[in-house]
Every structure is written in structure tokens, then in C-alpha cells.
Enzyme design. Structure first.
Site, PDB file in Angstrom:
ATOM      1  N   GLY A   1      -7.424   0.400   2.413  1.00  0.00           N
ATOM      2  CA  GLY A   1      -5.969   0.336   2.635  1.00  0.00           C
ATOM      3  C   GLY A   1      -5.522   1.076   3.886  1.00  0.00           C
ATOM      4  O   GLY A   1      -4.380   1.528   3.964  1.00  0.00           O
TER       5      GLY A   1
ATOM      6  N   LYS B   1       6.196   1.871  11.667  1.00  0.00           N
ATOM      7  CA  LYS B   1       6.155   2.252  13.090  1.00  0.00           C
ATOM      8  C   LYS B   1       6.594   1.134  14.015  1.00  0.00           C
ATOM      9  O   LYS B   1       7.179   1.381  15.069  1.00  0.00           O
ATOM     10  CB  LYS B   1       4.792   2.787  13.511  1.00  0.00           C
ATOM     11  CG  LYS B   1       3.569   2.004  13.049  1.00  0.00           C
ATOM     12  CD  LYS B   1       3.079   2.466  11.718  1.00  0.00           C
ATOM     13  CE  LYS B   1       2.181   1.429  11.073  1.00  0.00           C
ATOM     14  NZ  LYS B   1       0.829   1.830  10.958  1.00  0.00           N
TER      15      LYS B   1
ATOM     16  N   THR C   1       0.832  -1.221   0.000  1.00  0.00           N
ATOM     17  CA  THR C   1       0.000   0.000   0.000  1.00  0.00           C
ATOM     18  C   THR C   1       0.863   1.266   0.000  1.00  0.00           C
ATOM     19  O   THR C   1       0.666   2.164  -0.826  1.00  0.00           O
ATOM     20  CB  THR C   1      -0.912   0.005   1.245  1.00  0.00           C
ATOM     21  OG1 THR C   1      -1.668  -1.208   1.252  1.00  0.00           O
ATOM     22  CG2 THR C   1      -1.865   1.179   1.247  1.00  0.00           C
TER      23      THR C   1
ATOM     24  N   ILE D   1       0.507  13.447   8.125  1.00  0.00           N
ATOM     25  CA  ILE D   1       0.623  14.661   8.952  1.00  0.00           C
ATOM     26  C   ILE D   1       2.079  14.917   9.334  1.00  0.00           C
ATOM     27  O   ILE D   1       2.743  14.014   9.825  1.00  0.00           O
ATOM     28  CB  ILE D   1      -0.185  14.513  10.273  1.00  0.00           C
ATOM     29  CG1 ILE D   1      -1.637  14.151  10.000  1.00  0.00           C
ATOM     30  CG2 ILE D   1      -0.083  15.776  11.110  1.00  0.00           C
ATOM     31  CD1 ILE D   1      -2.429  13.841  11.273  1.00  0.00           C
TER      32      ILE D   1
ATOM     33  N   LYS E   1       2.866   4.357  18.278  1.00  0.00           N
ATOM     34  CA  LYS E   1       3.003   5.765  17.888  1.00  0.00           C
ATOM     35  C   LYS E   1       3.202   6.664  19.121  1.00  0.00           C
ATOM     36  O   LYS E   1       3.983   7.624  19.074  1.00  0.00           O
ATOM     37  CB  LYS E   1       1.792   6.194  17.056  1.00  0.00           C
ATOM     38  CG  LYS E   1       1.777   5.498  15.686  1.00  0.00           C
ATOM     39  CD  LYS E   1       0.441   5.598  14.990  1.00  0.00           C
ATOM     40  CE  LYS E   1       0.472   4.981  13.608  1.00  0.00           C
ATOM     41  NZ  LYS E   1      -0.861   4.834  13.001  1.00  0.00           N
TER      42      LYS E   1
HETATM   43  N1  HSE Z   1      -3.226   1.139  10.249  1.00  0.00           N
HETATM   44  C1  HSE Z   1      -2.716   2.449  10.497  1.00  0.00           C
HETATM   45  C2  HSE Z   1      -3.885   3.345  10.832  1.00  0.00           C
HETATM   46  C3  HSE Z   1      -1.992   2.950   9.282  1.00  0.00           C
HETATM   47  O1  HSE Z   1      -5.021   2.941  10.624  1.00  0.00           O
HETATM   48  O2  HSE Z   1      -3.667   4.422  11.351  1.00  0.00           O
HETATM   49  C4  HSE Z   1      -1.256   4.242   9.472  1.00  0.00           C
HETATM   50  O3  HSE Z   1      -0.230   4.134  10.412  1.00  0.00           O
END
Ligand code: HSE
Length: 401
Positions: free
Chosen positions: A182, A100, A11, A131, A200
Site C-alpha cells: 500500500g 499531494k 488505503t 513525518i 512534494k
Molecule cells: N506513493 C507515495 C510514496 C505515498 O511512496 O511515498 C506517500 O505519499
């Protein structure tokens, strides 16, 4: 000409290829020379896709090509991606990644390795999709003592919560849509159980502190227990339910957690819906700063990766950021962290709940057989002690101050 490679044509990787080709001219202008994708590494074949021209299956094609100076890693995970990224850095090439998991687990080591080789390991796309948040924290906001970072950090769960509340979708249907778009991780458990947001929070907190915050130390609760009944109470109160990731300095100690929370309309994150993410940073001088944009999806996330590529290309031979060290920062136990709670109880246990949660406000949302109480501010430990005395608790959600 700057020659780059992409590892992983999924993706995000295919998004990076698309961005580099679509914005060829603007990238050349911004860098000062042309940017070209020389290799795309993937184990799969892509018949009929223009990527076929540059597709390779052996990482050594990239490692052994002295023309390639920047490598994008969009494979995901900490297995093969970790091995390849180390090899790329060892070979004296810079890396830009959206991964991440890799940054949270191995970031300190990879940044140190990059520095020792006078190259860069950048990861803007690892938090908040498209962002800009990593670079602002490392540049514009470095005059501040960052006292809090609170955000909606996962696009999938925000999309699901928005669709469930606004459009009455089921959890399963909304998750399927997020997958089709995606947005989700390969295993969407990482999204809905809060693990992605947790990583995160670890990355952002490590960045702010300059020391490693172990994501496994962060209390994490996902959205799988959120029901239409919870939304009934939220709507009665005029509040939203969001999956929030927070790290906060209180009396010099850092508390970090990920959990669903009730968010009031006056909070900057209240209106962040669908796949969008919002990240509120509070500095001791700047006060509140809010970052907002698409938190997941191919091209927005690729935009952040390509931004890193441009910065690397413009600064050859220069180590751009310090990142964080491998020294582990011990987080405070959330038992002493304080919040209000919305507690849903069976109707027959309402009197007990009212007595135990002294001073709590009763909230009725017309849900049959139950009611809810909005408690006074309690520490997590005080809440647990009180809840143990009340039979029939159906659910509890924290309230964001
Ligand atoms: N799966 C993650 C989300 C993708 O939905 O935020 C982006 O880090």
C-alpha cells in the site's frame, strides 16, 4: 462531540477510520471532547466492514449536515476530490487532506478559500507520510531563513532502491512488494518517474517561500534507469543511491530538482532505507535539522491526517496558517546548478572521457566492458556540453554534496 467525515475509504481513508477508532480515548483527551466519524463517503460497498454503519455515497449527506465540522479528504487526484473539497470549504467546514496532487496543484486557491470562510485547509500528510514536516516549517522553524530542503520524499522508490541494492531484488519484484504494502500511487509511474516527489518538493518550497512554486517547473528524473551496474559503482565508492528532492537557495535564487543521486555516508540521508523518508532542512540559524519516519503506508500517513484533525478541532473559528499565495515564484534554470557527476562509459571510449572530463577520477567496479569517471564539480550546462563530446556514455548520476 466533534463530528467528522472521511471522503475516500482507500488505503489512507481506511487508516484514518482505524486511527480514530483505535485511539478514541487519547484523541478525546487531546481535543477535550470526543471525536466521532459520522460519515465515510465512497462509491464502493464494503460488506462486512464496520464502516458500513457510516458509509454514504452522496457528498451532500456531508455538505448538508451542520454537525460535521471537519472533513478528511483521502480520495486522491485533482478531479472529484478538488470539486468536493471546494464544496466542503464553501460549506464552512475545515479540511485535512493527504492528497499531494491536490495541494501542489490547487493549494493556494484552497487555502485562500478556507481563509475566506474562517476555516482551515491542512495537509500535513501530503509530504513524508507520517513525518511531521509541514507544521514544523510553519511553526518551529519560522525564526530561520530556510536555505535548503533536501529529502527522500517517496517511500516507494526508496523501498525499491533499498531492495534492489541490499537484497538483489529486481526492479519489478520490489515495485510489486511496494504495491502490496500500500505504498504506491494508483498509477505507480507517479512514484518511479519522480512525479510524486516533485509535487512534494513543490509543496515544501511553496511553504518556505510563501509563494506558489509550480511543480511543472521542477526538473524531474525518476529511478527507472537505475541498474545493478550503477549500484556496483556506488558500492565500490561506499555510497548509496537515493531519489532526492531538493530546493536550495544559491545567491538568492531558488533551484529545485528531483533526481537519483549518490549519497555519501556522512550525509544525514545516507542511512534512510526501505519505506522510510528523511527530510533535511537547513536554516541560516538552526543549521541542519533532520526529519525521519515512515514516508508511506496506511496507518502512519493516517496518523498525520488525524494530527491535523485534532489541531482543527482544538482551534474552532481560527485560521491556523498562512500557507502560500497564488503569486508564482520563478525558479532558476538548473543549467547553472553545480555538482559532481559519476559518468559510466563503454571501455573503448574511456580515453576520450578522461580527456574531456579533465581532472575526473577513474572508478573501476569490475563491470565488464565499461568504466566510470567521477568528474570535478560542473554546472549542468558544462556537463551537457562535455558529455556531447564523449561517445558511449551509458549513464550518469549526480553526486550529492
Ligand atoms: N506513493 C507515495 C510514496 C505515498 O511512496 O511515498 C506517500 O505519499
Amino acid at each position: 462531540m466533534i463530528q467528522m467525515a472521511i471522503m475516500g475509504y482507500g488505503t489512507i481513508g481506511s487508516g484514518v477510520y482505524h486511527v480514530v477508532r483505535t485511539n478514541r480515548e487519547i484523541l478525546a483527551k487531546n481535543i477535550g471532547e470526543e471525536l466521532h466519524v459520522k460519515y465515510v463517503l465512497d462509491i464502493r460497498e464494503f460488506p462486512g466492514d464496520p464502516v458500513e454503519e457510516v458509509l454514504v455515497h452522496d457528498v451532500n449527506d456531508i455538505l448538508n449536515d451542520p454537525e460535521v465540522s471537519i472533513v478528511v479528504e483521502t480520495m486522491g487526484g485533482v478531479g472529484v476530490a478538488y470539486t468536493f473539497v471546494k464544496q466542503v470549504l464553501e460549506a464552512g467546514k475545515s479540511v485535512a487532506t493527504s492528497n499531494k496532487e491536490l495541494v501542489a496543484a490547487k493549494g493556494a486557491e484552497l487555502m485562500a478559500l478556507a481563509k475566506s470562510k474562517q476555516v482551515n485547509f491542512l495537509f500535513e500528510a501530503s509530504v513524508g507520510g507520517g513525518i511531521p514536516i509541514i507544521r514544523p516549517l510553519q511553526t518551529c522553524l519560522t525564526g530561520d531563513d530556510i536555505e535548503e530542503v533536501t529529502g527522500i520524499l517517496n517511500g516507494t522508490t526508496n523501498y525499491i532502491l533499498t531492495r534492489m541494492n541490499r537484497d538483489g531484488s529486481s526492479f519489478e519484484a520490489a515495485l510489486k512488494e511496494a504495491q502490496d504494502n500500500g505504498f504506491t500511487e494508483k498509477k505507480p509511474d507517479a512514484d518511479v518517474e519522480g512525479w510524486d516527489a516533485c509535487r512534494k518538493v513543490a509543496i515544501l518550497t511553496s511553504l518556505v517561500l510563501g509563494e506558489l512554486v509550480d511543480y511543472e517547473d521542477i526538473y524531474t528524473e525518476g529511478i527507472t534507469k537505475i541498474t545493478t551496474e550503477d549500484f556496483a559503482y556506488a558500492n565500490r565508492l561506499g555510497w548509496a543511491i537515493k531519489l532526492l528532492g531538493t530546493s536550495k537557495k544559491v545567491d538568492g535564487k531558488i533551484y529545485a530538482m528531483v533526481c537519483p543521486a549518490l549519497v555519501k555516508p556522512e550525509h544525514p540521508l545516507y542511512g534512510v532505507n526501505d519505506v522510510f523518508n528523511g527530510i533535511m532542512v537547513h536554516g541560516n540559524m538552526v543549521d541542519d535539522v533532520m526529519f525521519y519516519g515512515r514516508g508511506a503506508g496506511s496507518v502512519p500517513t493516517a496518523s498525520a491526517v488525524v494530527g491535523d484533525v485534532v489541531e482543527i478541532a482544538k482551534n474552532p473559528g481560527k485560521v491556523l496558517y498562512e500557507g502560500w499565495t497564488a503569486k508564482k515564484h520563478e525558479l532558476s534554470d538548473i543549467a547553472s546548478s553545480r555538482k559532481q557527476f559519476l559518468v559510466r562509459v563503454k571501455e573503448e571510449n574511456a580515453d576520450t572521457a578522461a580527456a574531456v572530463f579533465a581532472g575526473a577520477r577513474r572508478i573501476d567496479a569490475g563491470v565488464e566492458g565499461e568504466t566510470a569517471f567521477l568528474t570535478q564539480e560542473l554546472s549542468e550546462a558544462e556537463y551537457e556540453a562535455a558529455a556531447a563530446q564523449v561517445p558511449g556514455i551509458l549513464h550518469r548520476i549526480r553526486v550529492q554534496a
